[in-house]
Scaffold this active site. Structure first.
Site, mmCIF file in Angstrom:
data_model
loop_
_atom_site.group_PDB
_atom_site.id
_atom_site.type_symbol
_atom_site.label_atom_id
_atom_site.label_comp_id
_atom_site.label_asym_id
_atom_site.label_seq_id
_atom_site.Cartn_x
_atom_site.Cartn_y
_atom_site.Cartn_z
ATOM 1 C CG ASP A 6 -12.575 -65.294 -12.887
ATOM 2 O OD1 ASP A 6 -12.462 -64.089 -13.161
ATOM 3 O OD2 ASP A 6 -12.768 -65.700 -11.722
ATOM 4 C CB SER A 7 -8.544 -63.454 -11.863
ATOM 5 O OG SER A 7 -9.754 -63.204 -11.173
ATOM 6 C CE1 TYR A 38 -4.997 -63.259 -13.165
ATOM 7 C CE2 TYR A 38 -6.318 -62.693 -15.087
ATOM 8 C CZ TYR A 38 -5.449 -63.553 -14.449
ATOM 9 O OH TYR A 38 -5.026 -64.695 -15.087
ATOM 10 N N GLY A 39 -7.484 -57.885 -10.118
ATOM 11 C CA GLY A 39 -8.089 -56.555 -9.947
ATOM 12 C C GLY A 39 -7.144 -55.507 -9.399
ATOM 13 C CB CYS A 69 -11.810 -62.112 -15.283
ATOM 14 S SG CYS A 69 -10.947 -61.042 -14.149
ATOM 15 C CG ASN A 70 -16.664 -57.884 -14.420
ATOM 16 O OD1 ASN A 70 -17.460 -57.183 -15.007
ATOM 17 N ND2 ASN A 70 -17.013 -59.046 -13.876
ATOM 18 C CD GLU A 148 -11.155 -65.219 -3.820
ATOM 19 O OE1 GLU A 148 -10.083 -64.951 -3.271
ATOM 20 O OE2 GLU A 148 -11.302 -65.276 -5.058
ATOM 21 C CB THR A 181 -16.237 -63.120 -11.197
ATOM 22 O OG1 THR A 181 -15.122 -62.676 -10.408
ATOM 23 C CG2 THR A 181 -15.883 -63.101 -12.650
ATOM 24 C CG HIS A 182 -15.446 -62.978 -6.307
ATOM 25 N ND1 HIS A 182 -14.750 -62.991 -7.486
ATOM 26 C CD2 HIS A 182 -14.754 -63.764 -5.445
ATOM 27 C CE1 HIS A 182 -13.669 -63.744 -7.337
ATOM 28 N NE2 HIS A 182 -13.654 -64.228 -6.113
HETATM 29 N N1 DGL Z 1 -12.483 -61.981 -11.362
HETATM 30 C C1 DGL Z 1 -12.212 -60.635 -10.917
HETATM 31 C C2 DGL Z 1 -13.200 -59.669 -11.567
HETATM 32 O O1 DGL Z 1 -14.255 -60.038 -12.022
HETATM 33 C C3 DGL Z 1 -12.271 -60.509 -9.420
HETATM 34 C C4 DGL Z 1 -11.092 -61.121 -8.719
HETATM 35 C C5 DGL Z 1 -9.776 -60.487 -9.093
HETATM 36 O O2 DGL Z 1 -9.524 -59.311 -8.755
HETATM 37 O O3 DGL Z 1 -9.004 -61.157 -9.734
HETATM 38 O O4 DGL Z 1 -12.923 -58.506 -11.621
#
Ligand code: DGL
Length: 263
Positions: A6-7, A38-39, A69-70, A148, A181-182
């Site tokens: 995941d990010s 990452y988003g 990670c989505n 977070e 994820t969050h």
């Molecule tokens: N893990 C990212 C997601 O599921 C959320 C956090 C990010 O933007 O990196 O999209």
């Protein structure tokens, strides 16, 4: 072992769901805390990071890769599948399949980061799973930092959620996909604001079911993974802060030993 990346720390919601449903398969988790989020990044950058993360997990002995990670799933899963031999499971497919199954009125909402929503992958996959559905998407970029910061139950978060979810309520959705994820950590806040009749699809839970089913159908890989049964789950991060430790412990309900690596 099952490699999950995941990010950051949020993908531990997926790791936790897999651990609970399939405790016989040891996990290797990598959270790219140093380069999160990452988003808000470009597809090229997300693909590059996702390749680094996959290389790392494969070097550590992963035989199956789960993109928790989505944002990475929506942007990088095709690139990863064409580059690696190991099976790559993305977190989006199981959630879209489930949403298409459970909706009664065919009106589905999706919330996620900007990268995920901009990719258009959720509407595409939901419509592939069930044609004729209407999908209404909303990017909710403020939610990840709020989680977070540990602001998950604050009044300010309620207000922001109300603002994000109001347009989806007006569309009379009966199903809402938590496409980040969050967001499972905000379920208790999202449920009352989107309305009790709306079914929430938690992509971490759906991913765990998908991993179990995938392995049930791939006997050779399943046997391979079972050889490591009993090995300790390991959690790697590219940076570690107090907030990360706290969120990890909150997700697992126990302290998590984080091993720091350089990316
Ligand atoms: N893990 C990212 C997601 O599921 C959320 C956090 C990010 O933007 O990196 O999209």
């Amino acid at each position: 072992m099952i490699g999950i990346f995941d990010s950051g720390v949020g993908g531990m919601t997926v790791a936790r769901a897999i651990e609970q449903l399939c405790p016989q398969y040891p996990l290797l988790y990598f959270g790219d805390i140093a380069r999160t989020p990452y988003g808000s990044k470009s597809p090229e950058t997300i693909i590059g990071y996702s390749r680094n993360n996959t290389d790392f997990l494969l070097e550590q002995g992963a035989e199956l890769i789960v993109i928790a990670c989505n944002s990475a799933s929506s942007t990088a899963s095709d690139a990863l599948r064409s580059h690696y031999q190991a099976p790559i499971l993305d977190v989006i497919t199981p959630a879209t399949t489930r949403a298409a199954e459970v909706t009664a009125n065919g009106r589905i909402g999706v919330i996620g980061t900007r990268a995920t929503i901009k990719s258009g992958i959720y509407p595409q996959k939901i419509q592939e799973a069930r044609s004729g559905t209407r999908v209404f998407s909303a990017a909710c970029p403020l939610l990840v930092p709020l989680v977070e910061e540990g602001w998950g139950s604050r009044r300010e978060t309620k207000m922001i959620l109300r603002r994000y979810l109001h347009p989806l309520r007006l569309k009379q959705i009966d199903t809402l996909v938590l496409g980040c994820t969050h967001y499972p950590l905000l379920k208790h806040m999202i449920g009352p604001r989107i309305g009790k009749r709306v079914k929430l699809i938690d992509s971490s839970v759906e991913m765990a079911v998908h991993v179990r089913n995938f392995l049930d159908q791939n006997e050779q890989l399943r046997q391979q993974l079972l050889k490591t049964t009993g090995a300790e789950n390991r959690f790697f991060v590219s940076d570690s802060t107090d907030a990360v430790q706290i969120t990890a412990a909150k997700i697992f309900g126990r302290p998590i030993k984080l091993e720091k690596i350089n990316v």
